[in-house]
Design an enzyme around this catalytic site. Structure first.
Site, PDB file in Angstrom:
ATOM      1  N   HIS A   1     -17.494   3.072   3.639  1.00 26.31           N
ATOM      2  CA  HIS A   1     -17.093   3.365   5.016  1.00 26.31           C
ATOM      3  C   HIS A   1     -16.997   4.876   5.186  1.00 26.31           C
ATOM      4  O   HIS A   1     -16.813   5.617   4.221  1.00 26.31           O
ATOM      5  CB  HIS A   1     -15.766   2.689   5.374  1.00 26.31           C
ATOM      6  CG  HIS A   1     -14.602   3.052   4.481  1.00 26.31           C
ATOM      7  ND1 HIS A   1     -13.928   4.254   4.577  1.00 26.31           N
ATOM      8  CD2 HIS A   1     -13.987   2.371   3.480  1.00 26.31           C
ATOM      9  CE1 HIS A   1     -12.966   4.299   3.679  1.00 26.31           C
ATOM     10  NE2 HIS A   1     -12.979   3.173   2.990  1.00 26.31           N
TER      11      HIS A   1
ATOM     12  N   HIS B   1     -10.515   5.154   7.343  1.00 24.93           N
ATOM     13  CA  HIS B   1     -11.702   4.486   7.875  1.00 24.93           C
ATOM     14  C   HIS B   1     -12.118   5.293   9.102  1.00 24.93           C
ATOM     15  O   HIS B   1     -11.721   4.995  10.220  1.00 24.93           O
ATOM     16  CB  HIS B   1     -11.401   3.028   8.229  1.00 24.93           C
ATOM     17  CG  HIS B   1     -10.990   2.206   7.054  1.00 24.93           C
ATOM     18  ND1 HIS B   1      -9.789   1.531   6.979  1.00 24.93           N
ATOM     19  CD2 HIS B   1     -11.607   1.966   5.866  1.00 24.93           C
ATOM     20  CE1 HIS B   1      -9.693   0.905   5.822  1.00 24.93           C
ATOM     21  NE2 HIS B   1     -10.779   1.152   5.129  1.00 24.93           N
TER      22      HIS B   1
ATOM     23  N   ARG C   1     -11.987  -2.710  -9.237  1.00 29.80           N
ATOM     24  CA  ARG C   1     -12.671  -1.954  -8.189  1.00 29.80           C
ATOM     25  C   ARG C   1     -12.695  -0.492  -8.614  1.00 29.80           C
ATOM     26  O   ARG C   1     -11.740   0.001  -9.221  1.00 29.80           O
ATOM     27  CB  ARG C   1     -11.960  -2.107  -6.845  1.00 29.80           C
ATOM     28  CG  ARG C   1     -12.652  -1.375  -5.692  1.00 29.80           C
ATOM     29  CD  ARG C   1     -12.161  -1.841  -4.324  1.00 29.80           C
ATOM     30  NE  ARG C   1     -10.790  -1.493  -4.010  1.00 29.80           N
ATOM     31  CZ  ARG C   1      -9.790  -2.354  -3.912  1.00 29.80           C
ATOM     32  NH1 ARG C   1     -10.002  -3.639  -4.160  1.00 29.80           N
ATOM     33  NH2 ARG C   1      -8.565  -1.953  -3.608  1.00 29.80           N
TER      34      ARG C   1
ATOM     35  N   GLU D   1     -13.853   3.434  -6.982  1.00 26.33           N
ATOM     36  CA  GLU D   1     -14.183   4.072  -5.697  1.00 26.33           C
ATOM     37  C   GLU D   1     -14.150   5.587  -5.800  1.00 26.33           C
ATOM     38  O   GLU D   1     -13.210   6.163  -6.350  1.00 26.33           O
ATOM     39  CB  GLU D   1     -13.183   3.612  -4.631  1.00 26.33           C
ATOM     40  CG  GLU D   1     -13.351   4.258  -3.280  1.00 26.33           C
ATOM     41  CD  GLU D   1     -12.284   3.799  -2.303  1.00 26.33           C
ATOM     42  OE1 GLU D   1     -12.509   3.921  -1.082  1.00 26.33           O
ATOM     43  OE2 GLU D   1     -11.208   3.327  -2.755  1.00 26.33           O
TER      44      GLU D   1
ATOM     45  N   ASP E   1      -9.842   8.893  -0.666  1.00 22.08           N
ATOM     46  CA  ASP E   1      -9.733   7.446  -0.874  1.00 22.08           C
ATOM     47  C   ASP E   1     -10.278   7.127  -2.264  1.00 22.08           C
ATOM     48  O   ASP E   1     -11.486   7.150  -2.487  1.00 22.08           O
ATOM     49  CB  ASP E   1     -10.532   6.713   0.209  1.00 22.08           C
ATOM     50  CG  ASP E   1     -10.242   5.219   0.253  1.00 22.08           C
ATOM     51  OD1 ASP E   1      -9.515   4.725  -0.626  1.00 22.08           O
ATOM     52  OD2 ASP E   1     -10.757   4.545   1.172  1.00 22.08           O
TER      53      ASP E   1
ATOM     54  N   HIS F   1      -5.500  -6.414  -0.124  1.00 19.90           N
ATOM     55  CA  HIS F   1      -4.540  -5.498   0.500  1.00 19.90           C
ATOM     56  C   HIS F   1      -3.130  -5.751  -0.027  1.00 19.90           C
ATOM     57  O   HIS F   1      -2.166  -5.827   0.731  1.00 19.90           O
ATOM     58  CB  HIS F   1      -4.596  -5.621   2.027  1.00 19.90           C
ATOM     59  CG  HIS F   1      -5.880  -5.100   2.609  1.00 19.90           C
ATOM     60  ND1 HIS F   1      -6.418  -5.574   3.783  1.00 19.90           N
ATOM     61  CD2 HIS F   1      -6.735  -4.151   2.155  1.00 19.90           C
ATOM     62  CE1 HIS F   1      -7.551  -4.928   4.032  1.00 19.90           C
ATOM     63  NE2 HIS F   1      -7.757  -4.068   3.055  1.00 19.90           N
TER      64      HIS F   1
ATOM     65  N   TYR G   1     -13.830  -9.486  -8.503  1.00 18.90           N
ATOM     66  CA  TYR G   1     -12.494 -10.093  -8.517  1.00 18.90           C
ATOM     67  C   TYR G   1     -12.603 -11.490  -9.105  1.00 18.90           C
ATOM     68  O   TYR G   1     -13.344 -12.344  -8.584  1.00 18.90           O
ATOM     69  CB  TYR G   1     -11.927 -10.130  -7.093  1.00 18.90           C
ATOM     70  CG  TYR G   1     -12.009  -8.765  -6.432  1.00 18.90           C
ATOM     71  CD1 TYR G   1     -11.008  -7.824  -6.633  1.00 18.90           C
ATOM     72  CD2 TYR G   1     -13.110  -8.410  -5.668  1.00 18.90           C
ATOM     73  CE1 TYR G   1     -11.095  -6.563  -6.070  1.00 18.90           C
ATOM     74  CE2 TYR G   1     -13.216  -7.153  -5.099  1.00 18.90           C
ATOM     75  CZ  TYR G   1     -12.201  -6.226  -5.303  1.00 18.90           C
ATOM     76  OH  TYR G   1     -12.300  -4.966  -4.746  1.00 18.90           O
TER      77      TYR G   1
ATOM     78  N   HIS H   1     -15.906  -7.744   0.052  1.00 22.88           N
ATOM     79  CA  HIS H   1     -15.718  -6.680   1.055  1.00 22.88           C
ATOM     80  C   HIS H   1     -16.926  -5.750   1.078  1.00 22.88           C
ATOM     81  O   HIS H   1     -17.847  -5.870   0.259  1.00 22.88           O
ATOM     82  CB  HIS H   1     -14.435  -5.892   0.771  1.00 22.88           C
ATOM     83  CG  HIS H   1     -14.362  -5.267  -0.580  1.00 22.88           C
ATOM     84  ND1 HIS H   1     -15.035  -4.115  -0.916  1.00 22.88           N
ATOM     85  CD2 HIS H   1     -13.679  -5.636  -1.704  1.00 22.88           C
ATOM     86  CE1 HIS H   1     -14.770  -3.793  -2.167  1.00 22.88           C
ATOM     87  NE2 HIS H   1     -13.971  -4.701  -2.686  1.00 22.88           N
TER      88      HIS H   1
ATOM     89  N   ASP I   1      18.633   4.988  16.475  1.00 15.62           N
ATOM     90  CA  ASP I   1      18.027   6.292  16.783  1.00 15.62           C
ATOM     91  C   ASP I   1      16.981   6.693  15.750  1.00 15.62           C
ATOM     92  O   ASP I   1      16.598   7.856  15.658  1.00 15.62           O
ATOM     93  CB  ASP I   1      19.114   7.370  16.883  1.00 15.62           C
ATOM     94  CG  ASP I   1      19.858   7.573  15.569  1.00 15.62           C
ATOM     95  OD1 ASP I   1      19.762   6.687  14.683  1.00 15.62           O
ATOM     96  OD2 ASP I   1      20.539   8.602  15.428  1.00 15.62           O
TER      97      ASP I   1
ATOM     98  N   GLU J   1     -17.324   1.834  -3.041  1.00 15.08           N
ATOM     99  CA  GLU J   1     -16.222   1.092  -3.661  1.00 15.08           C
ATOM    100  C   GLU J   1     -16.533  -0.376  -3.940  1.00 15.08           C
ATOM    101  O   GLU J   1     -15.917  -1.274  -3.366  1.00 15.08           O
ATOM    102  CB  GLU J   1     -14.969   1.192  -2.786  1.00 15.08           C
ATOM    103  CG  GLU J   1     -15.190   0.861  -1.307  1.00 15.08           C
ATOM    104  CD  GLU J   1     -13.913   0.995  -0.506  1.00 15.08           C
ATOM    105  OE1 GLU J   1     -12.891   0.379  -0.884  1.00 15.08           O
ATOM    106  OE2 GLU J   1     -13.926   1.719   0.499  1.00 15.08           O
TER     107      GLU J   1
ATOM    108  N   ASP K   1      -5.549   1.587  -5.810  1.00 11.83           N
ATOM    109  CA  ASP K   1      -6.260   2.139  -4.651  1.00 11.83           C
ATOM    110  C   ASP K   1      -5.269   3.074  -3.966  1.00 11.83           C
ATOM    111  O   ASP K   1      -4.498   2.668  -3.091  1.00 11.83           O
ATOM    112  CB  ASP K   1      -6.712   1.002  -3.735  1.00 11.83           C
ATOM    113  CG  ASP K   1      -7.685   1.469  -2.669  1.00 11.83           C
ATOM    114  OD1 ASP K   1      -7.662   2.661  -2.321  1.00 11.83           O
ATOM    115  OD2 ASP K   1      -8.456   0.634  -2.151  1.00 11.83           O
TER     116      ASP K   1
END
Length: 430
Positions: free
Chosen positions: A359, A366, A397, A399, A274, A246, A388, A355, A41, A384, A263
Protein backbone atom coordinates in the site's frame (compact mmCIF):
# COMPACT_ATOMS: atom_id res chain seq x y z
CA UNK A 1 6.20 19.62 18.17
CA UNK A 2 9.08 17.26 18.89
CA UNK A 3 10.45 17.19 15.36
CA UNK A 4 12.83 19.68 13.82
CA UNK A 5 11.15 22.36 11.74
CA UNK A 6 10.59 21.40 8.10
CA UNK A 7 11.65 23.82 5.39
CA UNK A 8 8.70 25.86 4.10
CA UNK A 9 9.90 25.09 0.57
CA UNK A 10 8.22 21.69 0.79
CA UNK A 11 4.82 23.21 1.54
CA UNK A 12 5.28 25.91 -1.11
CA UNK A 13 5.91 23.20 -3.71
CA UNK A 14 2.92 21.19 -2.54
CA UNK A 15 0.58 24.17 -2.81
CA UNK A 16 1.84 24.98 -6.29
CA UNK A 17 1.12 21.43 -7.41
CA UNK A 18 -2.39 21.53 -5.99
CA UNK A 19 -3.28 24.97 -7.34
CA UNK A 20 -2.01 24.10 -10.81
CA UNK A 21 -4.80 21.50 -11.04
CA UNK A 22 -7.65 23.69 -9.78
CA UNK A 23 -10.38 24.93 -12.11
CA UNK A 24 -10.37 28.64 -13.06
CA UNK A 25 -11.99 31.00 -10.55
CA UNK A 26 -12.10 28.40 -7.77
CA UNK A 27 -11.39 28.33 -4.04
CA UNK A 28 -10.16 25.36 -1.98
CA UNK A 29 -10.46 25.22 1.81
CA UNK A 30 -8.74 22.83 4.22
CA UNK A 31 -9.56 22.52 7.92
CA UNK A 32 -7.61 21.21 10.89
CA UNK A 33 -8.89 18.19 12.74
CA UNK A 34 -10.98 18.58 15.85
CA UNK A 35 -9.69 17.74 19.28
CA UNK A 36 -11.78 14.70 20.12
CA UNK A 37 -13.32 14.19 23.59
CA UNK A 38 -12.98 11.05 25.68
CA UNK A 39 -15.24 11.89 28.65
CA UNK A 40 -15.48 14.54 31.38
CA UNK A 41 -12.74 17.04 30.46
CA UNK A 42 -10.44 14.46 28.85
CA UNK A 43 -9.45 14.56 25.19
CA UNK A 44 -7.39 12.47 22.83
CA UNK A 45 -3.98 13.89 21.86
CA UNK A 46 -4.34 16.24 18.91
CA UNK A 47 -3.45 14.86 15.49
CA UNK A 48 -3.39 17.28 12.58
CA UNK A 49 -5.39 16.55 9.42
CA UNK A 50 -2.75 15.38 7.00
CA UNK A 51 -4.03 17.43 4.05
CA UNK A 52 -3.70 20.84 5.69
CA UNK A 53 -0.31 19.78 7.04
CA UNK A 54 0.79 18.64 3.58
CA UNK A 55 -0.13 22.00 2.07
CA UNK A 56 0.93 24.37 4.87
CA UNK A 57 2.97 22.69 7.61
CA UNK A 58 0.49 24.07 10.16
CA UNK A 59 0.47 21.54 12.99
CA UNK A 60 -2.05 23.21 15.27
CA UNK A 61 -5.76 22.89 15.99
CA UNK A 62 -8.32 25.39 14.67
CA UNK A 63 -6.33 26.29 11.56
CA UNK A 64 -7.81 26.86 8.09
CA UNK A 65 -5.98 27.06 4.76
CA UNK A 66 -7.60 28.91 1.86
CA UNK A 67 -6.26 28.71 -1.71
CA UNK A 68 -7.64 31.00 -4.46
CA UNK A 69 -5.14 31.27 -7.35
CA UNK A 70 -7.33 33.75 -9.29
CA UNK A 71 -8.11 36.12 -6.42
CA UNK A 72 -8.14 39.75 -7.54
CA UNK A 73 -5.94 40.72 -4.60
CA UNK A 74 -2.69 38.76 -4.94
CA UNK A 75 -2.25 38.77 -1.17
CA UNK A 76 -5.39 36.65 -0.85
CA UNK A 77 -4.35 33.84 -3.18
CA UNK A 78 -2.92 31.89 -0.24
CA UNK A 79 -4.27 32.60 3.23
CA UNK A 80 -3.68 30.72 6.49
CA UNK A 81 -6.01 31.34 9.43
CA UNK A 82 -4.71 30.41 12.89
CA UNK A 83 -6.08 30.60 16.39
CA UNK A 84 -5.32 33.88 18.08
CA UNK A 85 -3.20 33.36 21.17
CA UNK A 86 -3.06 35.37 24.41
CA UNK A 87 -1.35 35.28 27.80
CA UNK A 88 -4.03 33.02 29.30
CA UNK A 89 -3.67 30.42 26.53
CA UNK A 90 0.11 30.61 26.79
CA UNK A 91 -0.02 29.79 30.52
CA UNK A 92 -2.54 26.97 30.30
CA UNK A 93 -1.79 25.36 26.93
CA UNK A 94 1.64 26.63 25.90
CA UNK A 95 2.92 28.45 22.86
CA UNK A 96 0.70 28.79 19.79
CA UNK A 97 1.60 30.04 16.35
CA UNK A 98 2.15 33.74 15.96
CA UNK A 99 1.50 35.28 12.55
CA UNK A 100 5.25 35.55 12.01
CA UNK A 101 5.88 31.91 12.95
CA UNK A 102 3.00 30.74 10.77
CA UNK A 103 4.60 32.48 7.78
CA UNK A 104 8.00 31.01 8.62
CA UNK A 105 6.60 27.47 8.76
CA UNK A 106 4.26 27.64 5.77
CA UNK A 107 5.80 30.17 3.42
CA UNK A 108 2.39 31.91 3.30
CA UNK A 109 2.64 35.68 3.66
CA UNK A 110 -0.99 36.41 4.47
CA UNK A 111 -1.92 35.17 7.94
CA UNK A 112 -5.20 36.05 9.65
CA UNK A 113 -6.62 35.15 13.02
CA UNK A 114 -9.36 32.54 12.84
CA UNK A 115 -11.98 35.06 13.97
CA UNK A 116 -11.56 36.86 10.64
CA UNK A 117 -12.29 33.83 8.47
CA UNK A 118 -16.02 34.37 7.80
CA UNK A 119 -15.53 37.96 6.60
CA UNK A 120 -12.56 37.16 4.35
CA UNK A 121 -14.16 34.00 3.01
CA UNK A 122 -17.43 35.73 2.10
CA UNK A 123 -15.54 38.47 0.28
CA UNK A 124 -13.56 35.93 -1.78
CA UNK A 125 -16.57 33.76 -2.54
CA UNK A 126 -18.16 36.72 -4.32
CA UNK A 127 -15.29 36.43 -6.83
CA UNK A 128 -15.28 32.64 -7.12
CA UNK A 129 -17.43 30.27 -9.19
CA UNK A 130 -16.34 26.94 -7.66
CA UNK A 131 -15.55 25.71 -4.15
CA UNK A 132 -13.34 22.65 -3.60
CA UNK A 133 -14.45 20.54 -0.64
CA UNK A 134 -11.98 18.20 1.03
CA UNK A 135 -14.00 15.02 1.43
CA UNK A 136 -12.44 11.77 2.64
CA UNK A 137 -12.50 9.28 -0.25
CA UNK A 138 -9.73 6.95 0.85
CA UNK A 139 -10.49 3.39 -0.24
CA UNK A 140 -10.24 2.12 3.35
CA UNK A 141 -12.12 4.90 5.11
CA UNK A 142 -15.10 4.04 7.33
CA UNK A 143 -15.42 7.23 9.38
CA UNK A 144 -18.66 7.71 11.33
CA UNK A 145 -17.66 10.76 13.39
CA UNK A 146 -18.59 14.19 12.01
CA UNK A 147 -15.41 16.15 11.40
CA UNK A 148 -14.61 19.85 11.32
CA UNK A 149 -14.37 19.47 7.54
CA UNK A 150 -17.86 17.93 7.43
CA UNK A 151 -19.34 20.86 9.37
CA UNK A 152 -17.65 23.37 7.10
CA UNK A 153 -19.02 21.65 3.98
CA UNK A 154 -22.55 21.54 5.42
CA UNK A 155 -22.52 25.24 6.40
CA UNK A 156 -20.88 26.35 3.14
CA UNK A 157 -23.55 24.66 1.02
CA UNK A 158 -26.26 26.51 2.98
CA UNK A 159 -24.56 29.90 2.71
CA UNK A 160 -23.43 29.62 -0.91
CA UNK A 161 -25.94 27.42 -2.77
CA UNK A 162 -25.15 29.05 -6.13
CA UNK A 163 -21.52 27.94 -6.32
CA UNK A 164 -20.34 24.91 -8.22
CA UNK A 165 -18.73 22.17 -6.12
CA UNK A 166 -15.52 20.29 -6.88
CA UNK A 167 -13.51 17.69 -4.96
CA UNK A 168 -10.01 18.16 -3.60
CA UNK A 169 -9.49 14.46 -3.11
CA UNK A 170 -8.66 13.42 -6.71
CA UNK A 171 -5.94 16.08 -6.83
CA UNK A 172 -4.57 15.05 -3.45
CA UNK A 173 -4.59 11.37 -4.41
CA UNK A 174 -2.45 12.20 -7.42
CA UNK A 175 0.05 14.62 -5.90
CA UNK A 176 0.40 13.08 -2.44
CA UNK A 177 1.16 9.70 -4.03
CA UNK A 178 4.42 10.98 -5.54
CA UNK A 179 6.80 12.14 -2.82
CA UNK A 180 9.13 15.12 -2.86
CA UNK A 181 12.77 14.51 -1.82
CA UNK A 182 12.13 16.29 1.50
CA UNK A 183 9.28 13.87 2.24
CA UNK A 184 11.43 10.85 1.51
CA UNK A 185 14.08 12.24 3.87
CA UNK A 186 11.46 12.58 6.62
CA UNK A 187 10.28 9.02 6.02
CA UNK A 188 13.88 7.83 6.13
CA UNK A 189 14.19 9.46 9.55
CA UNK A 190 11.05 7.63 10.71
CA UNK A 191 12.53 4.36 9.42
CA UNK A 192 15.84 5.05 11.17
CA UNK A 193 14.01 5.57 14.46
CA UNK A 194 12.12 2.32 13.85
CA UNK A 195 15.44 0.55 13.29
CA UNK A 196 16.69 1.72 16.68
CA UNK A 197 13.57 0.35 18.33
CA UNK A 198 13.87 -3.02 16.60
CA UNK A 199 17.54 -3.44 17.44
CA UNK A 200 16.72 -2.63 21.07
CA UNK A 201 14.21 -5.50 21.05
CA UNK A 202 16.60 -8.10 19.73
CA UNK A 203 18.53 -7.86 22.98
CA UNK A 204 15.35 -7.78 25.07
CA UNK A 205 13.06 -10.52 23.76
CA UNK A 206 13.34 -13.89 25.49
CA UNK A 207 10.94 -16.55 26.80
CA UNK A 208 8.77 -15.15 29.59
CA UNK A 209 8.59 -11.50 28.49
CA UNK A 210 5.14 -10.04 27.91
CA UNK A 211 3.96 -8.49 24.69
CA UNK A 212 3.18 -5.21 26.44
CA UNK A 213 6.73 -5.06 27.81
CA UNK A 214 8.00 -5.17 24.23
CA UNK A 215 5.57 -2.39 23.33
CA UNK A 216 6.97 -0.30 26.19
CA UNK A 217 10.56 -0.82 25.04
CA UNK A 218 9.65 0.37 21.56
CA UNK A 219 7.78 3.43 22.77
CA UNK A 220 10.74 4.39 24.96
CA UNK A 221 13.13 4.25 22.01
CA UNK A 222 10.82 6.05 19.62
CA UNK A 223 10.06 8.99 21.89
CA UNK A 224 13.67 9.48 22.93
CA UNK A 225 14.45 9.96 19.22
CA UNK A 226 11.95 12.82 18.69
CA UNK A 227 9.02 10.72 17.49
CA UNK A 228 5.54 11.19 18.97
CA UNK A 229 5.45 7.39 19.17
CA UNK A 230 3.83 4.71 17.03
CA UNK A 231 2.79 5.54 13.48
CA UNK A 232 -0.21 3.21 14.00
CA UNK A 233 -1.53 0.95 16.75
CA UNK A 234 1.25 -1.61 17.38
CA UNK A 235 0.76 -5.32 16.74
CA UNK A 236 2.96 -7.48 18.99
CA UNK A 237 1.71 -10.98 18.47
CA UNK A 238 3.38 -14.09 19.85
CA UNK A 239 2.48 -17.64 18.91
CA UNK A 240 -1.09 -18.10 17.68
CA UNK A 241 -1.81 -14.38 18.15
CA UNK A 242 0.07 -13.73 14.91
CA UNK A 243 -2.79 -15.31 12.97
CA UNK A 244 -5.08 -12.44 14.01
CA UNK A 245 -4.12 -9.81 11.42
CA UNK A 246 -5.08 -6.82 13.57
CA UNK A 247 -4.14 -8.22 16.96
CA UNK A 248 -3.58 -5.14 19.17
CA UNK A 249 -4.29 -6.18 22.77
CA UNK A 250 -0.63 -7.16 23.26
CA UNK A 251 -1.32 -8.80 26.62
CA UNK A 252 0.11 -12.32 26.37
CA UNK A 253 3.37 -13.86 27.58
CA UNK A 254 5.93 -14.90 24.95
CA UNK A 255 6.72 -18.59 25.19
CA UNK A 256 9.81 -20.64 24.39
CA UNK A 257 9.56 -22.09 20.89
CA UNK A 258 7.05 -19.53 19.60
CA UNK A 259 7.54 -17.00 16.85
CA UNK A 260 6.85 -13.32 17.59
CA UNK A 261 5.31 -11.14 14.87
CA UNK A 262 5.78 -7.40 15.42
CA UNK A 263 4.08 -4.92 13.10
CA UNK A 264 5.38 -1.76 14.74
CA UNK A 265 6.94 1.46 13.48
CA UNK A 266 7.63 5.06 14.41
CA UNK A 267 6.30 8.28 12.97
CA UNK A 268 8.39 11.41 12.51
CA UNK A 269 7.04 14.88 11.73
CA UNK A 270 3.65 13.26 10.96
CA UNK A 271 5.26 10.95 8.37
CA UNK A 272 4.85 7.21 8.86
CA UNK A 273 7.09 4.21 8.62
CA UNK A 274 5.63 0.70 8.56
CA UNK A 275 7.71 -2.29 9.61
CA UNK A 276 6.98 -5.95 10.27
CA UNK A 277 9.53 -8.45 11.50
CA UNK A 278 8.95 -11.95 12.86
CA UNK A 279 11.56 -13.41 15.19
CA UNK A 280 11.90 -16.54 17.36
CA UNK A 281 11.18 -15.79 21.04
CA UNK A 282 14.15 -17.90 22.13
CA UNK A 283 16.48 -16.50 19.49
CA UNK A 284 16.71 -19.66 17.36
CA UNK A 285 14.53 -20.69 14.39
CA UNK A 286 13.43 -24.29 14.17
CA UNK A 287 13.87 -25.87 10.74
CA UNK A 288 10.15 -25.47 10.00
CA UNK A 289 10.07 -21.88 11.20
CA UNK A 290 13.11 -21.11 9.09
CA UNK A 291 11.59 -22.72 6.00
CA UNK A 292 8.38 -20.70 6.28
CA UNK A 293 10.32 -17.52 7.06
CA UNK A 294 12.56 -17.96 4.03
CA UNK A 295 9.51 -18.48 1.82
CA UNK A 296 7.98 -15.21 3.00
CA UNK A 297 11.31 -13.44 2.50
CA UNK A 298 11.62 -14.76 -1.05
CA UNK A 299 8.12 -13.51 -1.88
CA UNK A 300 8.97 -10.10 -0.42
CA UNK A 301 12.18 -9.86 -2.43
CA UNK A 302 10.51 -10.89 -5.69
CA UNK A 303 7.55 -8.56 -5.09
CA UNK A 304 9.92 -5.66 -4.42
CA UNK A 305 11.58 -6.11 -7.81
CA UNK A 306 8.21 -5.53 -9.51
CA UNK A 307 7.69 -2.09 -7.99
CA UNK A 308 8.92 -0.04 -10.94
CA UNK A 309 7.39 2.76 -13.02
CA UNK A 310 4.55 1.49 -15.19
CA UNK A 311 3.53 -1.43 -12.96
CA UNK A 312 -0.24 -1.96 -12.75
CA UNK A 313 -1.55 -2.26 -9.19
CA UNK A 314 -4.00 -5.11 -9.82
CA UNK A 315 -1.62 -7.13 -12.00
CA UNK A 316 1.14 -6.72 -9.43
CA UNK A 317 -0.98 -8.38 -6.76
CA UNK A 318 -1.93 -11.21 -9.11
CA UNK A 319 1.72 -11.91 -9.85
CA UNK A 320 2.63 -11.85 -6.16
CA UNK A 321 -0.16 -14.38 -5.64
CA UNK A 322 1.45 -16.67 -8.21
CA UNK A 323 4.81 -16.44 -6.43
CA UNK A 324 3.18 -17.14 -3.08
CA UNK A 325 1.35 -20.15 -4.53
CA UNK A 326 4.67 -21.64 -5.59
CA UNK A 327 6.11 -21.18 -2.09
CA UNK A 328 3.06 -22.71 -0.42
CA UNK A 329 3.32 -25.74 -2.69
CA UNK A 330 6.98 -26.19 -1.73
CA UNK A 331 6.08 -25.94 1.97
CA UNK A 332 3.41 -28.64 1.61
CA UNK A 333 0.63 -26.25 2.64
CA UNK A 334 -1.04 -26.55 -0.77
CA UNK A 335 -1.07 -29.34 -3.32
CA UNK A 336 -1.66 -29.23 -7.07
CA UNK A 337 -5.30 -30.19 -6.66
CA UNK A 338 -5.88 -27.17 -4.40
CA UNK A 339 -4.58 -24.89 -7.15
CA UNK A 340 -6.37 -26.66 -10.02
CA UNK A 341 -9.72 -26.51 -8.22
CA UNK A 342 -9.36 -23.00 -6.77
CA UNK A 343 -12.01 -20.32 -6.92
CA UNK A 344 -10.56 -17.62 -9.17
CA UNK A 345 -12.21 -14.96 -6.97
CA UNK A 346 -10.46 -16.40 -3.90
CA UNK A 347 -7.32 -18.25 -5.04
CA UNK A 348 -5.98 -21.19 -3.03
CA UNK A 349 -3.05 -19.19 -1.65
CA UNK A 350 -5.53 -16.88 0.17
CA UNK A 351 -6.02 -19.60 2.79
CA UNK A 352 -2.57 -18.76 4.13
CA UNK A 353 -2.01 -15.22 2.76
CA UNK A 354 -5.29 -13.31 2.86
CA UNK A 355 -4.25 -9.65 2.71
CA UNK A 356 -2.67 -7.36 0.11
CA UNK A 357 1.07 -7.14 -0.47
CA UNK A 358 1.57 -3.37 -0.71
CA UNK A 359 0.00 0.00 0.00
CA UNK A 360 1.05 3.61 -0.40
CA UNK A 361 2.73 5.07 2.70
CA UNK A 362 3.54 8.66 3.64
CA UNK A 363 1.71 11.14 5.85
CA UNK A 364 -0.80 8.36 6.47
CA UNK A 365 0.26 4.78 7.05
CA UNK A 366 -2.25 3.79 4.37
CA UNK A 367 -1.48 6.89 2.38
CA UNK A 368 -3.24 8.64 -0.45
CA UNK A 369 -2.08 7.61 -3.90
CA UNK A 370 -3.64 6.46 -7.18
CA UNK A 371 -4.34 2.74 -7.52
CA UNK A 372 -5.95 2.69 -10.98
CA UNK A 373 -3.07 4.21 -12.93
CA UNK A 374 0.50 2.94 -13.45
CA UNK A 375 3.03 3.34 -10.66
CA UNK A 376 5.45 6.28 -10.88
CA UNK A 377 8.93 7.08 -9.64
CA UNK A 378 9.07 8.46 -6.07
CA UNK A 379 5.94 6.67 -4.96
CA UNK A 380 6.59 4.89 -1.66
CA UNK A 381 5.07 1.49 -0.97
CA UNK A 382 5.17 -1.14 1.73
CA UNK A 383 5.97 -4.72 0.72
CA UNK A 384 4.47 -7.11 3.28
CA UNK A 385 3.71 -10.72 2.37
CA UNK A 386 2.90 -13.21 5.09
CA UNK A 387 2.07 -16.86 5.71
CA UNK A 388 -0.35 -17.68 8.53
CA UNK A 389 -0.67 -21.27 9.75
CA UNK A 390 -3.08 -21.53 12.73
CA UNK A 391 -2.65 -25.30 12.93
CA UNK A 392 1.08 -24.78 13.51
CA UNK A 393 0.61 -21.95 16.02
CA UNK A 394 2.58 -19.66 13.72
CA UNK A 395 2.15 -16.56 11.59
CA UNK A 396 5.06 -14.92 9.77
CA UNK A 397 4.98 -11.54 8.02
CA UNK A 398 7.92 -9.44 6.80
CA UNK A 399 7.57 -5.82 5.71
CA UNK A 400 9.76 -3.01 4.40
CA UNK A 401 9.08 0.45 2.92
CA UNK A 402 10.50 1.11 -0.54
CA UNK A 403 10.75 4.07 -2.93
CA UNK A 404 10.14 3.45 -6.64
CA UNK A 405 13.10 4.66 -8.70
CA UNK A 406 13.12 6.08 -12.21
CA UNK A 407 15.36 3.17 -13.21
CA UNK A 408 16.29 -0.04 -11.44
CA UNK A 409 14.95 -1.70 -8.31
CA UNK A 410 13.25 0.32 -5.56
CA UNK A 411 15.28 1.95 -2.81
CA UNK A 412 14.63 0.23 0.52
CA UNK A 413 14.23 2.76 3.33
CA UNK A 414 14.62 -0.13 5.79
CA UNK A 415 17.66 -1.79 4.24
CA UNK A 416 19.62 -1.51 7.50
CA UNK A 417 17.01 -3.23 9.65
CA UNK A 418 17.99 -6.87 10.30
CA UNK A 419 16.00 -9.32 8.23
CA UNK A 420 18.11 -12.40 7.41
CA UNK A 421 17.76 -15.47 9.63
CA UNK A 422 21.47 -15.62 10.49
CA UNK A 423 21.67 -11.95 11.40
CA UNK A 424 18.63 -12.13 13.63
CA UNK A 425 19.95 -15.22 15.42
CA UNK A 426 23.37 -13.62 15.88
CA UNK A 427 21.93 -10.42 17.35
CA UNK A 428 19.63 -12.34 19.68
CA UNK A 429 22.43 -14.40 21.22
CA UNK A 430 22.46 -14.06 24.99
Amino acid sequence: MKYEQISSELFIKNRRKFMSKMEPSSIAVFNSNDIYPVSADSTLPFEQHRDIFYLSGADQEESILLLFPDAHDKKLREVLFVRETNDHIAVWEGEKLTKEKATEISGIETIYWLSEFDKVFFNLMTEADTIYFNTNEHYRQSVETQTREDRFIRDCKLKFPGHKVAKSNPILQEIRGVKEPEEIDLMQTACNITEKGFRRLLDFVKPGVWEYEIEAELLHEFIRNRSKGFAYTPIIASGANANVLHYIVNNQQCKDGDMLLMDVAAEYANYSSDLTRTIPVNGRFTERQKAVYQSVLRVKNEATKMLVPGTDWAEYHKEVGNIMTSELLSLGLLDKADVQNEDKNWPAYKKYFMHGTSHHIGLDTHDYGPLKSPMKANMVFTVEPGIYIPEENMGIRIEDDVVIQEKGEPFNLMANIPIEVEEIEELMKA
